[in-house]
Write an enzyme that holds these catalytic residues in place. Sequence first.
Site, PDB file in Angstrom:
ATOM      1  N   HIS A 178       0.775  -0.870  -0.019  1.00 55.59           N
ATOM      2  CA  HIS A 178       0.021  -0.048  -0.124  1.00 55.59           C
ATOM      3  C   HIS A 178       0.931   1.312   0.151  1.00 55.59           C
ATOM      4  CE1 HIS A 178      -3.371   2.548   1.316  1.00 55.59           C
ATOM      5  NE2 HIS A 178      -2.513   3.223   2.002  1.00 55.59           N
ATOM      6  N   GLU A 179       1.996   1.238   0.812  1.00 56.32           N
ATOM      7  CA  GLU A 179       2.747   2.283   0.971  1.00 56.32           C
ATOM      8  C   GLU A 179       3.574   2.569  -0.234  1.00 56.32           C
ATOM      9  OE1 GLU A 179       2.147   4.442   3.115  1.00 56.32           O
ATOM     10  OE2 GLU A 179       1.097   3.155   4.517  1.00 56.32           O
ATOM     11  N   HIS A 228       1.522   4.120  -2.747  1.00 61.91           N
ATOM     12  CA  HIS A 228       1.400   5.415  -2.878  1.00 61.91           C
ATOM     13  C   HIS A 228       2.484   6.363  -3.372  1.00 61.91           C
ATOM     14  CE1 HIS A 228      -1.882   6.428  -0.188  1.00 61.91           C
ATOM     15  NE2 HIS A 228      -1.692   5.855   0.637  1.00 61.91           N
ATOM     16  N   GLU A 287      -6.267   6.593  -1.201  1.00 62.22           N
ATOM     17  CA  GLU A 287      -6.325   5.503  -0.297  1.00 62.22           C
ATOM     18  C   GLU A 287      -6.951   4.513  -0.949  1.00 62.22           C
ATOM     19  OE1 GLU A 287      -4.469   5.231   2.608  1.00 62.22           O
ATOM     20  OE2 GLU A 287      -3.832   7.121   2.232  1.00 62.22           O
TER      21      GLU A 287
END
Length: 297
Positions: free
Chosen positions: A144-145, A148, A223
């Site tokens: 997820h990071e 980003h 997100e």
Amino acid sequence: MKRIVLFLATNLAVVLVLTVVLNLLGVGRAVSAEGINVGALAVFSLVVGFTGSIISLLMSKPMAKWSTGARVIDQPANSTELWLVNTVRQLAERAGIGMPEVAVYEGEPNAFATGAFKNSALVAVSTGLLQGMNRDEVEAVLGHEVAHIANGDMVTLTLIQGVVNTFVVFLARVVGFFVDKVLLRGNDDRGPGIGYMVTVFVCEIVFGLVASIIVAWFSRQREFRADAGSANLLGSAVPMQNALARLGGLHPGALPSSMSASGISGGGGGWGALFSTHPPMEERIAALQALRQGGAR
């Protein structure tokens, strides 16, 4: 380099849009007649609106390390740290970005990514996250990071924040000048008075609230994209779903207010949801379920 060009292009676009739209509507001429130089005000608004956002972006990595006490893993001290570094490296390679710095900090379950450039970013996880989740779930959070970073979310949110800040500064002063002239009622003193100052103060608060809602909406969308990005990097949405479900049952670790949008968790219901930088966990899990169902068809 492309993102810097995008940043500069956005700056110029904001000035152009503000000036052209006002002139087309006749507002530019009316404002100029009242003693306002629209072009100068647009440039002033641009500088004020973007300066803070740019500085925050450029300082995001050192400030994140300092404010959270994050320790960058230069040489892994144990098997967990070695696994963390290797996992982030693999994810970064899949995402096509440079290897981020990997850090660990003391705290309740949370993680974040930050940095002005996608090839020199920072990914940090808390000790609480490492202790409260299994490796598949931690890997999903790391995905997820990394997503980003690959999506350029830090720069994108900075651009959006700068744009809305510019409009807040500009519109508050235009309204302030008009209100001040109405209050003066033909007074020969063409300088701004108390009506201008009070109106600008009030408008900046009101417009600032609206701007916060806009920025928060964009943050929630990123997100969803980062969750989907993790699923893509791992080849399955299940680990990210499990990670979000686990996070929903844990007490989230608080990050400094300037970094609240960077964390892995957050979100709420009611009116507060308008200002939330993260969607509720239930919505994020539902979006991943829909992604899985769409992929199965």
